[in-house]
Design a protein around this motif. Structure first.
Motif, PDB file in Angstrom:
ATOM      1  N   GLY A 201      50.588  29.235 -43.285  1.00  0.00           N
ATOM      2  CA  GLY A 201      51.000  28.881 -41.944  1.00  0.00           C
ATOM      3  C   GLY A 201      50.250  27.663 -41.448  1.00  0.00           C
ATOM      4  N   TYR A 202      50.592  27.269 -40.238  1.00  0.00           N
ATOM      5  CA  TYR A 202      50.085  26.041 -39.625  1.00  0.00           C
ATOM      6  C   TYR A 202      48.889  26.324 -38.723  1.00  0.00           C
ATOM      7  N   ALA A 203      47.827  25.561 -38.897  1.00  0.00           N
ATOM      8  CA  ALA A 203      46.701  25.553 -37.957  1.00  0.00           C
ATOM      9  C   ALA A 203      46.066  24.173 -38.040  1.00  0.00           C
ATOM     10  N   TYR A 204      46.094  23.457 -36.935  1.00  0.00           N
ATOM     11  CA  TYR A 204      45.660  22.049 -36.913  1.00  0.00           C
ATOM     12  C   TYR A 204      44.168  21.946 -37.214  1.00  0.00           C
ATOM     13  N   ASP A 205      43.821  21.046 -38.112  1.00  0.00           N
ATOM     14  CA  ASP A 205      42.414  20.808 -38.420  1.00  0.00           C
ATOM     15  C   ASP A 205      42.151  19.316 -38.488  1.00  0.00           C
ATOM     16  N   ASN A 206      40.910  18.941 -38.411  1.00  0.00           N
ATOM     17  CA  ASN A 206      40.471  17.558 -38.597  1.00  0.00           C
ATOM     18  C   ASN A 206      39.547  17.406 -39.792  1.00  0.00           C
ATOM     19  N   ILE A 207      38.870  18.489 -40.165  1.00  0.00           N
ATOM     20  CA  ILE A 207      37.811  18.392 -41.150  1.00  0.00           C
ATOM     21  C   ILE A 207      38.338  18.018 -42.534  1.00  0.00           C
ATOM     22  N   LEU A 208      39.568  18.424 -42.878  1.00  0.00           N
ATOM     23  CA  LEU A 208      40.085  18.079 -44.202  1.00  0.00           C
ATOM     24  C   LEU A 208      40.437  16.600 -44.297  1.00  0.00           C
ATOM     25  N   PHE A 209      40.547  15.919 -43.165  1.00  0.00           N
ATOM     26  CA  PHE A 209      40.736  14.476 -43.210  1.00  0.00           C
ATOM     27  C   PHE A 209      39.429  13.760 -43.532  1.00  0.00           C
ATOM     28  N   ALA A 210      38.300  14.437 -43.319  1.00  0.00           N
ATOM     29  CA  ALA A 210      37.036  13.904 -43.823  1.00  0.00           C
ATOM     30  C   ALA A 210      37.032  13.956 -45.353  1.00  0.00           C
ATOM     31  N   VAL A 211      37.605  15.025 -45.903  1.00  0.00           N
ATOM     32  CA  VAL A 211      37.755  15.103 -47.368  1.00  0.00           C
ATOM     33  C   VAL A 211      38.672  13.989 -47.848  1.00  0.00           C
ATOM     34  N   ALA A 212      39.808  13.797 -47.153  1.00  0.00           N
ATOM     35  CA  ALA A 212      40.733  12.726 -47.527  1.00  0.00           C
ATOM     36  C   ALA A 212      40.059  11.361 -47.471  1.00  0.00           C
ATOM     37  N   THR A 213      39.196  11.156 -46.480  1.00  0.00           N
ATOM     38  CA  THR A 213      38.436   9.909 -46.384  1.00  0.00           C
ATOM     39  C   THR A 213      37.636   9.656 -47.652  1.00  0.00           C
ATOM     40  N   LEU A 214      36.952  10.694 -48.116  1.00  0.00           N
ATOM     41  CA  LEU A 214      36.122  10.543 -49.321  1.00  0.00           C
ATOM     42  C   LEU A 214      36.973  10.364 -50.574  1.00  0.00           C
ATOM     43  N   VAL A 215      38.144  10.989 -50.633  1.00  0.00           N
ATOM     44  CA  VAL A 215      39.038  10.788 -51.778  1.00  0.00           C
ATOM     45  C   VAL A 215      39.491   9.328 -51.832  1.00  0.00           C
ATOM     46  N   ILE A 216      39.851   8.769 -50.668  1.00  0.00           N
ATOM     47  CA  ILE A 216      40.252   7.356 -50.621  1.00  0.00           C
ATOM     48  C   ILE A 216      39.119   6.466 -51.117  1.00  0.00           C
ATOM     49  N   GLU A 217      37.907   6.758 -50.681  1.00  0.00           N
ATOM     50  CA  GLU A 217      36.766   5.933 -51.089  1.00  0.00           C
ATOM     51  C   GLU A 217      36.475   6.074 -52.580  1.00  0.00           C
ATOM     52  N   GLN A 218      36.602   7.297 -53.103  1.00  0.00           N
ATOM     53  CA  GLN A 218      36.337   7.510 -54.533  1.00  0.00           C
ATOM     54  C   GLN A 218      37.393   6.824 -55.387  1.00  0.00           C
ATOM     55  N   ALA A 219      38.660   6.932 -54.987  1.00  0.00           N
ATOM     56  CA  ALA A 219      39.744   6.383 -55.807  1.00  0.00           C
ATOM     57  C   ALA A 219      39.829   4.865 -55.713  1.00  0.00           C
ATOM     58  N   SER A 220      39.487   4.308 -54.558  1.00  0.00           N
ATOM     59  CA  SER A 220      39.653   2.861 -54.357  1.00  0.00           C
ATOM     60  C   SER A 220      38.405   2.056 -54.664  1.00  0.00           C
ATOM     61  N   GLY A 221      37.247   2.713 -54.593  1.00  0.00           N
ATOM     62  CA  GLY A 221      35.998   1.972 -54.754  1.00  0.00           C
ATOM     63  C   GLY A 221      35.610   1.184 -53.519  1.00  0.00           C
ATOM     64  N   GLN A 222      36.296   1.422 -52.398  1.00  0.00           N
ATOM     65  CA  GLN A 222      35.995   0.750 -51.141  1.00  0.00           C
ATOM     66  C   GLN A 222      35.656   1.787 -50.076  1.00  0.00           C
ATOM     67  N   SER A 223      34.955   1.338 -49.040  1.00  0.00           N
ATOM     68  CA  SER A 223      34.777   2.208 -47.886  1.00  0.00           C
ATOM     69  C   SER A 223      36.135   2.431 -47.228  1.00  0.00           C
ATOM     70  N   TYR A 224      36.252   3.522 -46.480  1.00  0.00           N
ATOM     71  CA  TYR A 224      37.506   3.789 -45.775  1.00  0.00           C
ATOM     72  C   TYR A 224      37.866   2.616 -44.875  1.00  0.00           C
ATOM     73  N   ALA A 225      36.862   2.093 -44.143  1.00  0.00           N
ATOM     74  CA  ALA A 225      37.122   0.984 -43.219  1.00  0.00           C
ATOM     75  C   ALA A 225      37.642  -0.238 -43.958  1.00  0.00           C
ATOM     76  N   ASP A 226      37.006  -0.590 -45.064  1.00  0.00           N
ATOM     77  CA  ASP A 226      37.434  -1.778 -45.817  1.00  0.00           C
ATOM     78  C   ASP A 226      38.825  -1.574 -46.410  1.00  0.00           C
ATOM     79  N   TYR A 227      39.090  -0.356 -46.908  1.00  0.00           N
ATOM     80  CA  TYR A 227      40.403  -0.115 -47.503  1.00  0.00           C
ATOM     81  C   TYR A 227      41.508  -0.246 -46.451  1.00  0.00           C
ATOM     82  N   VAL A 228      41.350   0.404 -45.325  1.00  0.00           N
ATOM     83  CA  VAL A 228      42.390   0.370 -44.297  1.00  0.00           C
ATOM     84  C   VAL A 228      42.577  -1.050 -43.772  1.00  0.00           C
TER      85      VAL A 228
END
Length: 560
Positions: A201-228
């Protein structure tokens, strides 16, 4: 909302994310000059390029500002790939003369989440990840509190609010701002309780977007800010947009957020940088830039102008957009709180990859909202009509952005009927406020003022530890008890006896609107076994997830 923040405000009052969708009392505010494309004339009449229902749009927006006590609002409308209007109304900050224009920066909060989803889809197109990869394939140290969920959590799940975490779970790790790093926030997930079934079911969260932030950084080799900045802002032409508050410089055209201290008096609130969960809500942007973002979305990811090979340049593929706009998590449709809101009730409602999906007047909507200290916003796309509208505000009134949004949608979807959504939402807000008053009255009625604390006040002082948040310190100062969250500078307040071993916590920062009850349980020898907290008001933003804390006293040696 999240107070307000976070992070999504929905159709009706009471479904608000991070705080009550509502903030409230009407107060007059002077009409001020606006900068727009195209510009309004001196009579505040909209240009002829707008539908007839929007010819008095300036006056309508100002009525929303006055009714919901919003100092400034910015709006952009796009249609068929063109900017129909982008304009600011009112003031950047109360008591000052600077006005809102189309290039005024606002915190867009959870409207950031769509940028995070787009970044992950881009990386998938580049072969650097797959959306159905396990998170542990990219972050081997990642842990949830349930081993099965840890093993089965996919990257796509991070964007869909279906993890089994409860509403806003873990938000106190970064909201209000804490000294934890993004990695520390994610590491604490191992102790955040999972209260629902995985993907059930649905329950709004924010904390898993912190995980997504780190996945972006790991996969791209850039900070989230630089990538975006490099892969999203620059291709779209969002030259004014910033990743977070730390990039703001003196003299910039930026709005100041406002909140109702004690749910009553409007005050400016300091800007907040969300450094340890930027992928959930960090971006500052203008309606001028977000008009470009909406046009790229409505074009299926195509960018303006030809690419290097002569073919249309793309931000992401049509397949990626189809994935982002496909429902992953159904959301229960609730009955509106007042009958006048019934026309907004959707036939379907759900969440894709960082987008809400629903319908209005037989048209599919793709939309999101955002809530921040003193600012809330909404972006709404009508794909089949190539229509988009963004509303940014510098007060915590979801009623204001909804009233403005639906006036625009009606102009294109229901031109024969002109509903005064300001009046409708004003009625709904007043009903929500009255229910909040009734809730506190119920607590007061049940209170026995003759029941005093079991222990001397000084005995409640000490360091208390929660498994996922960390330490909360209660100290005896001048005959009063003071409570401090060790990692959250804003969460400092005074305890006052309520009844028995329950106290109220009144925060020093009155714009938080998050006063809480704290209740102590004692063992058979009269020693404190545990303390539990919960918000006092139902209008408190859900990101103040005090109810998930399990505070146990620790010895002085352990605290050091």
């Amino acid at each position: 909302m999240l107070k307000r923040r976070s992070f999504h405000y929905s159709f009706f009052p009471g479904m608000a994310s991070l705080c009550a969708l509502m903030v409230f009392a009407a107060a007059a505010s002077a009409q001020t000059p606006a900068t727009s494309v195209p510009a309004l004339d001196a009579a505040n009449k909209a240009p002829s390029t707008l539908p007839s229902q929007l010819q008095d749009f300036g006056a309508y927006v100002d009525s929303a500002r006055k009714t919901f006590d919003v100092p400034g609002i910015a709006v952009a409308i796009v249609k068929d790939g063109k900017v129909v209007m982008e304009q600011g109304f009112g003031l950047r900050e109360i008591g000052k003369s600077e006005t809102v224009d189309a290039k005024t920066l606002f915190a867009i909060a959870s409207n950031t989440k769509a940028f995070t989803a787009a970044a992950l889809q881009q990386l998938a197109e580049q072969g650097k990840l797959k959306m159905d990869d396990r998170v542990i394939d990219h972050l081997p140290w990642f842990r949830m509190s349930d081993p099965y969920v840890t093993h089965e959590m996919r990257i796509r799940d991070l964007l869909a609010h279906r993890s089994g975490l409860s509403l806003g779970a873990g938000d106190l790790l970064y909201w209000p701002p804490t000294s934890y790093t993004t990695k520390e926030v994610v590491e604490h997930l191992r102790d955040v309780p999972i209260k629902n079934g995985f993907r059930s079911g649905y329950a709004y969260d924010n904390i898993l977007f912190a995980v997504a932030t780190l996945v972006i950084e790991q996969a791209s080799g850039q900070s989230y800010a630089d990538y975006v900045r490099t892969h999203l802002f620059q291709p779209v032409g969002m030259d004014e947009s910033l990743i977070d508050k730390t990039y703001l410089k003196p003299g910039m055209d930026v709005a100041t957020g406002h909140a109702k201290a004690n749910f009553k008096n409007l005050e400016p609130v300091p800007p907040m940088a969300w450094l340890n969960d930027p992928g959930a809500g960090g971006i500052y942007a203008s309606v001028h830039d977000l008009a470009k973002w909406m046009n790229v979305q409505l074009a299926g990811g195509a960018l303006p102008g030809p690419g290097k090979d002569g073919k249309p340049a793309r931000l992401f593929s049509e397949d990626s957009q189809e994935q982002m706009w496909s429902m992953l998590t159904p959301i229960t449709i609730i009955k509106p709180p007042i009958p006048e809101l019934a026309p907004l009730t959707p036939h379907f409602f759900g969440y894709g990859e960082s987008w809400f999906l629903s319908d209005y007047r037989n048209q599919r909507l793709v939309w999101h909202t955002g809530g921040w200290p003193g600012m809330v916003s909404r972006i709404t796309l009508v794909p089949e009509l190539h229509l988009g509208v963004v509303v940014l505000t510098n007060q915590e009134s979801g009623a204001a952005f909804n009233a403005v949004t639906y006036r625009v949608l009606d102009a294109y979807l229901n031109p024969s009927q002109k509903t005064d959504w300001v009046a409708v939402y004003d009625k709904a807000v007043k009903k929500a406020e009255s229910k909040a008053d009734d809730s506190f009255a119920t607590h007061e009625k049940a209170r026995d003022k003759n029941r005093k604390p079991s222990l001397p006040l000084a005995n409640y002082a000490g360091t208390y530890r929660d498994p996922w948040y960390g330490d909360v310190v209660i100290s005896s100062e001048g005959g009063k008890l003071r409570l401090r969250f060790s990692k959250t500078a804003q969460l400092i307040g005074t305890l006052s006896p309520w009844q028995h071993d329950a106290f109220t916590v009144r925060w020093d920062d009155r714009t938080l609107n998050a006063d809480a009850f704290i209740s102590f349980s004692l063992d058979m020898d009269g020693h404190i076994r545990e303390a539990r907290m919960e918000p006092i008001s139902p209008l408190t933003d859900f990101s103040f997830d005090f109810q998930d804390l399990r505070l146990t006293p620790i010895r002085k040696a352990e605290a050091e």
